[in-house]
Design a protein around this motif. Structure first.
Motif, mmCIF file in Angstrom:
data_model
loop_
_atom_site.group_PDB
_atom_site.id
_atom_site.type_symbol
_atom_site.label_atom_id
_atom_site.label_comp_id
_atom_site.label_asym_id
_atom_site.label_seq_id
_atom_site.Cartn_x
_atom_site.Cartn_y
_atom_site.Cartn_z
ATOM 1 N N ILE A 32 -13.782 26.149 48.085
ATOM 2 C CA ILE A 32 -12.718 25.887 47.116
ATOM 3 C C ILE A 32 -11.596 26.866 47.415
ATOM 4 O O ILE A 32 -11.816 28.080 47.451
ATOM 5 C CB ILE A 32 -13.207 26.088 45.666
ATOM 6 C CG1 ILE A 32 -14.455 25.258 45.389
ATOM 7 C CG2 ILE A 32 -12.101 25.747 44.678
ATOM 8 C CD1 ILE A 32 -15.117 25.578 44.051
ATOM 9 N N ALA A 33 -10.397 26.352 47.650
ATOM 10 C CA ALA A 33 -9.235 27.198 47.926
ATOM 11 C C ALA A 33 -8.239 27.029 46.784
ATOM 12 O O ALA A 33 -7.630 25.968 46.635
ATOM 13 C CB ALA A 33 -8.591 26.820 49.255
ATOM 14 N N MET A 34 -8.106 28.071 45.965
ATOM 15 C CA MET A 34 -7.241 28.018 44.792
ATOM 16 C C MET A 34 -6.038 28.931 45.011
ATOM 17 O O MET A 34 -6.185 30.115 45.326
ATOM 18 C CB MET A 34 -8.022 28.453 43.553
ATOM 19 C CG MET A 34 -7.253 28.385 42.254
ATOM 20 S SD MET A 34 -8.363 28.739 40.862
ATOM 21 C CE MET A 34 -7.201 28.767 39.498
ATOM 22 N N GLY A 35 -4.830 28.364 44.887
ATOM 23 C CA GLY A 35 -3.626 29.137 45.149
ATOM 24 C C GLY A 35 -2.600 29.004 44.036
ATOM 25 O O GLY A 35 -2.580 28.016 43.299
ATOM 26 N N ASN A 36 -1.740 30.018 43.926
ATOM 27 C CA ASN A 36 -0.682 30.044 42.917
ATOM 28 C C ASN A 36 0.675 29.917 43.587
ATOM 29 O O ASN A 36 0.828 30.240 44.771
ATOM 30 C CB ASN A 36 -0.757 31.349 42.123
ATOM 31 C CG ASN A 36 -0.087 31.239 40.765
ATOM 32 O OD1 ASN A 36 1.112 31.040 40.663
ATOM 33 N ND2 ASN A 36 -0.878 31.372 39.708
ATOM 34 N N ASP A 37 1.669 29.459 42.823
ATOM 35 C CA ASP A 37 2.971 29.145 43.416
ATOM 36 C C ASP A 37 3.884 30.352 43.603
ATOM 37 O O ASP A 37 4.920 30.245 44.257
ATOM 38 C CB ASP A 37 3.689 28.063 42.606
ATOM 39 C CG ASP A 37 3.970 28.482 41.166
ATOM 40 O OD1 ASP A 37 3.467 29.531 40.734
ATOM 41 O OD2 ASP A 37 4.683 27.734 40.461
ATOM 42 N N MET A 38 3.529 31.507 43.042
ATOM 43 C CA MET A 38 4.374 32.690 43.177
ATOM 44 C C MET A 38 3.546 33.945 42.975
ATOM 45 O O MET A 38 2.395 33.873 42.515
ATOM 46 C CB MET A 38 5.537 32.652 42.184
ATOM 47 C CG MET A 38 5.115 32.713 40.721
ATOM 48 S SD MET A 38 6.514 32.558 39.591
ATOM 49 C CE MET A 38 6.870 30.801 39.721
ATOM 50 N N ALA A 39 4.136 35.089 43.307
ATOM 51 C CA ALA A 39 3.407 36.344 43.190
ATOM 52 C C ALA A 39 3.249 36.762 41.730
ATOM 53 O O ALA A 39 2.132 37.057 41.269
ATOM 54 C CB ALA A 39 4.122 37.439 43.977
ATOM 55 N N GLU A 40 4.363 36.794 41.002
ATOM 56 C CA GLU A 40 4.373 37.262 39.615
ATOM 57 C C GLU A 40 5.489 36.550 38.862
ATOM 58 O O GLU A 40 6.552 36.285 39.439
ATOM 59 C CB GLU A 40 4.571 38.791 39.610
ATOM 60 C CG GLU A 40 4.168 39.469 38.312
ATOM 61 C CD GLU A 40 5.374 39.826 37.450
ATOM 62 O OE1 GLU A 40 6.422 39.154 37.570
ATOM 63 O OE2 GLU A 40 5.252 40.779 36.656
ATOM 64 N N GLY A 41 5.247 36.212 37.610
ATOM 65 C CA GLY A 41 6.120 35.279 36.903
ATOM 66 C C GLY A 41 7.497 35.756 36.545
ATOM 67 O O GLY A 41 8.366 34.936 36.239
ATOM 68 N N SER A 42 7.755 37.058 36.577
ATOM 69 C CA SER A 42 9.066 37.529 36.131
ATOM 70 C C SER A 42 10.117 37.496 37.216
ATOM 71 O O SER A 42 11.311 37.513 36.932
ATOM 72 C CB SER A 42 8.950 38.958 35.584
ATOM 73 O OG SER A 42 8.550 39.858 36.598
ATOM 74 N N PHE A 43 9.693 37.467 38.511
ATOM 75 C CA PHE A 43 10.700 37.455 39.581
ATOM 76 C C PHE A 43 10.526 36.310 40.575
ATOM 77 O O PHE A 43 11.297 36.191 41.519
ATOM 78 C CB PHE A 43 10.742 38.796 40.317
ATOM 79 C CG PHE A 43 9.412 39.335 40.760
ATOM 80 C CD1 PHE A 43 8.877 38.989 41.984
ATOM 81 C CD2 PHE A 43 8.697 40.194 39.946
ATOM 82 C CE1 PHE A 43 7.653 39.491 42.397
ATOM 83 C CE2 PHE A 43 7.471 40.708 40.349
ATOM 84 C CZ PHE A 43 6.955 40.358 41.579
ATOM 85 N N HIS A 44 9.511 35.461 40.413
ATOM 86 C CA HIS A 44 9.406 34.188 41.151
ATOM 87 C C HIS A 44 9.313 34.353 42.667
ATOM 88 O O HIS A 44 9.658 33.432 43.406
ATOM 89 C CB HIS A 44 10.599 33.272 40.836
ATOM 90 C CG HIS A 44 10.665 32.832 39.409
ATOM 91 N ND1 HIS A 44 11.700 32.063 38.920
ATOM 92 C CD2 HIS A 44 9.840 33.059 38.362
ATOM 93 C CE1 HIS A 44 11.508 31.839 37.631
ATOM 94 N NE2 HIS A 44 10.373 32.436 37.269
ATOM 95 N N SER A 45 8.885 35.488 43.154
ATOM 96 C CA SER A 45 8.847 35.718 44.590
ATOM 97 C C SER A 45 7.753 34.901 45.261
ATOM 98 O O SER A 45 6.648 34.756 44.730
ATOM 99 C CB SER A 45 8.626 37.201 44.885
ATOM 100 O OG SER A 45 8.527 37.421 46.272
ATOM 101 N N VAL A 46 8.065 34.387 46.467
ATOM 102 C CA VAL A 46 7.091 33.581 47.198
ATOM 103 C C VAL A 46 6.363 34.397 48.260
ATOM 104 O O VAL A 46 5.675 33.843 49.110
ATOM 105 C CB VAL A 46 7.752 32.346 47.849
ATOM 106 C CG1 VAL A 46 8.378 31.461 46.788
ATOM 107 C CG2 VAL A 46 8.786 32.750 48.896
ATOM 108 N N ASP A 47 6.513 35.738 48.215
ATOM 109 C CA ASP A 47 5.654 36.548 49.065
ATOM 110 C C ASP A 47 4.389 36.897 48.273
ATOM 111 O O ASP A 47 4.334 36.773 47.045
ATOM 112 C CB ASP A 47 6.358 37.820 49.555
ATOM 113 C CG ASP A 47 6.838 38.712 48.421
ATOM 114 O OD1 ASP A 47 6.303 38.618 47.297
ATOM 115 O OD2 ASP A 47 7.766 39.508 48.660
#
Length: 454
Positions: free
Chosen positions: A366-381
């Motif tokens: 099972i590979a579970m991923g999120n769309d961003m690092a942290e919700g306050s700055f929306h970074s995709v790293d």
């Protein structure tokens, strides 16, 4: 020695013909050319891939473990009973977006998350330029075995992460009842009928096993070893029958019509696990939350009542909580702990399905991923990724694996952003684990696999 020159003489002197003339059952025929189940792993059971997407980043201090145990944090605690099966990959960047100047477009990463590709189509909007890992694996398996549903694609909220090609998003099923009808409505039977069928199949296997054992005593060492190997395959069939009995066979209750988000996630988990158990599918794409920031808008059952922005039901808006950053970590932790509880439930459904000395979980990932690092700055790293299950031994689980620059940092290693490792390498590792060999996945600029996961 007489040469066997013609088809007639070959048939006359073949071992198959000899077995028939000896009165041995047809069960002995596979001794010569026994084959494993199509597209199966080393243990004789097939591998499965499940991808899951959830959104709005994570409260990083409560998600990432400072030690090796990936479940030793508040958010990951629901997975503690399965800690030996969990692998957190810390420090993966969505470089296909970072390297094109879209660092803070976290709410628009779903087309890239499992495809490893990206093309901007205006503003912050993007699309995939190739297929997602679930589609690629499903296509590879379809070349080996004909499954009723090669790719099961279900969406609890938002849009699916599954793509079949350039700007071609697959259609995700949003209704658990409709998915149930597609999978099982024409394939159900009463408990009495199922018990009778299991007993009938078991009695046949008992007879074959006894006959093979008796026949083996008359053979030489080499053929006795073949008898033993064939008996092992029969025992695996018996195990699959036992697994079906203990897990309710291929029966699952019709979830019924529901608009309730919590019930929908649970229903999709159960339907996916049952479809895997019954070999209806081996590849699943689940979308639990919308990466546009809107869905599910609220989670009223978690009593998130301290945020001013409310949904129509009066509950605090999940997106607004994520936007608070550290100030909202207490509530964001409660949200993500709930998501890990859903992952733990799906994990248990697979772990409770025995297969060849292990479980369906051991033969899955099972590979579970999120769309961003942290919700306050929306970074995709530094996208959060959690793997559960070793894909038949392809991954060494029970660890937190830090990659790139994160591997050399101490303490709060998650601070500082970009780790320099493209998440394409995780996707390529997943493909190889599923016996789909490749040197890279998605955008050809980012090649390689994560050897650290083996």
């Amino acid at each position: 020695m007489i040469a066997i020159r013609t088809e007639a003489t070959r048939q006359r002197f073949s071992r198959r013909a000899l077995l028939r003339r000896m009165g041995a059952s047809a069960a002995l025929i596979p001794l010569l050319h026994s084959e494993r189940a199509r597209a199966a792993g080393i243990g004789g059971f097939p591998k499965r891939l499940i991808t899951i997407a959830w959104a709005n980043g994570v409260a990083q201090p409560n998600f990432y473990a400072t030690g090796n145990d990936p479940t030793a944090t508040e958010i990951m605690a629901p997975l503690a009973p399965f800690s030996s099966k969990v692998l957190v990959v810390a420090g993966l960047d969505c470089k296909v977006m970072l390297d094109t100047g879209h660092t803070y477009d976290g709410h628009f990463t779903y087309p890239s998350m499992f495809t490893g590709t990206y093309r901007n189509v205006g503003g912050q909007n993007g699309t995939a330029t190739g297929p997602s890992i679930d589609q690629v694996v499903a296509d590879a398996i379809a070349k080996q075995v004909n499954l009723p549903m090669p790719l099961l694609n279900a969406v609890a909220a938002g849009k699916t992460t599954s793509f079949r090609g350039d700007n071609q998003r697959n259609t995700g099923e949003t209704d658990p009842t409709r998915l149930f009808n597609t999978l099982f409505a024409s394939k159900t039977a009463s408990p009495d009928q199922l018990n009778a069928l299991r007993a009938r199949r078991k009695s046949v296997l008992d007879f074959v096993s006894q006959e093979l054992t008796g026949f083996g005593t008359k053979l030489g060492t080499d053929d006795r070893s073949k008898i033993g190997a064939h008996l092992d395959s029969i025992r695996k069939l018996e195990l699959s029958l036992t697994a079906a009995a203990s897990s309710g066979t291929c029966m699952v209750a019709n979830p019924g019509a529901t608009a309730d988000y919590q019930a929908k996630v649970k229903a999709f988990n159960e339907l996916a696990a049952t479809a895997i158990r019954c070999d209806v599918t081996r590849t699943v794409s689940l979308t639990w939350a919308d990466n546009g920031g809107s869905g599910p808008g609220t989670l009223p059952f978690l009593n998130l009542g301290s945020v001013a922005i409310k949904g129509a039901d009066g509950a605090s808006e999940v997106h607004a909580i994520a936007h608070q950053g550290a100030a909202g970590y207490a509530l964001k932790t409660r949200i993500d702990t709930w998501y890990m509880t859903q992952l733990a439930y799906l994990t248990k459904l697979l772990a409770d399905t025995p297969e060849a000395g292990g479980s369906a979980l051991d033969n899955s990932v099972i590979a579970m991923g999120n769309d961003m690092a942290e919700g306050s700055f929306h970074s995709v790293d530094s996208l959060p990724f959690v793997l559960v299950g070793g894909a038949g031994g392809a991954f060494k689980t029970g660890r937190t694996v830090r990659v790139g620059t994160w591997a050399t940092r101490a303490g709060t290693y998650w601070k500082g952003g970009n780790s320099g490792v493209a998440h394409n390498r995780l996707l390529a590792s997943l493909a190889n684990a599923m016996d789909v060999p490749m040197e890279g996945f998605g955008d050809p600029k980012y090649t390689g696999t994560l050897t650290e996961l083996k």
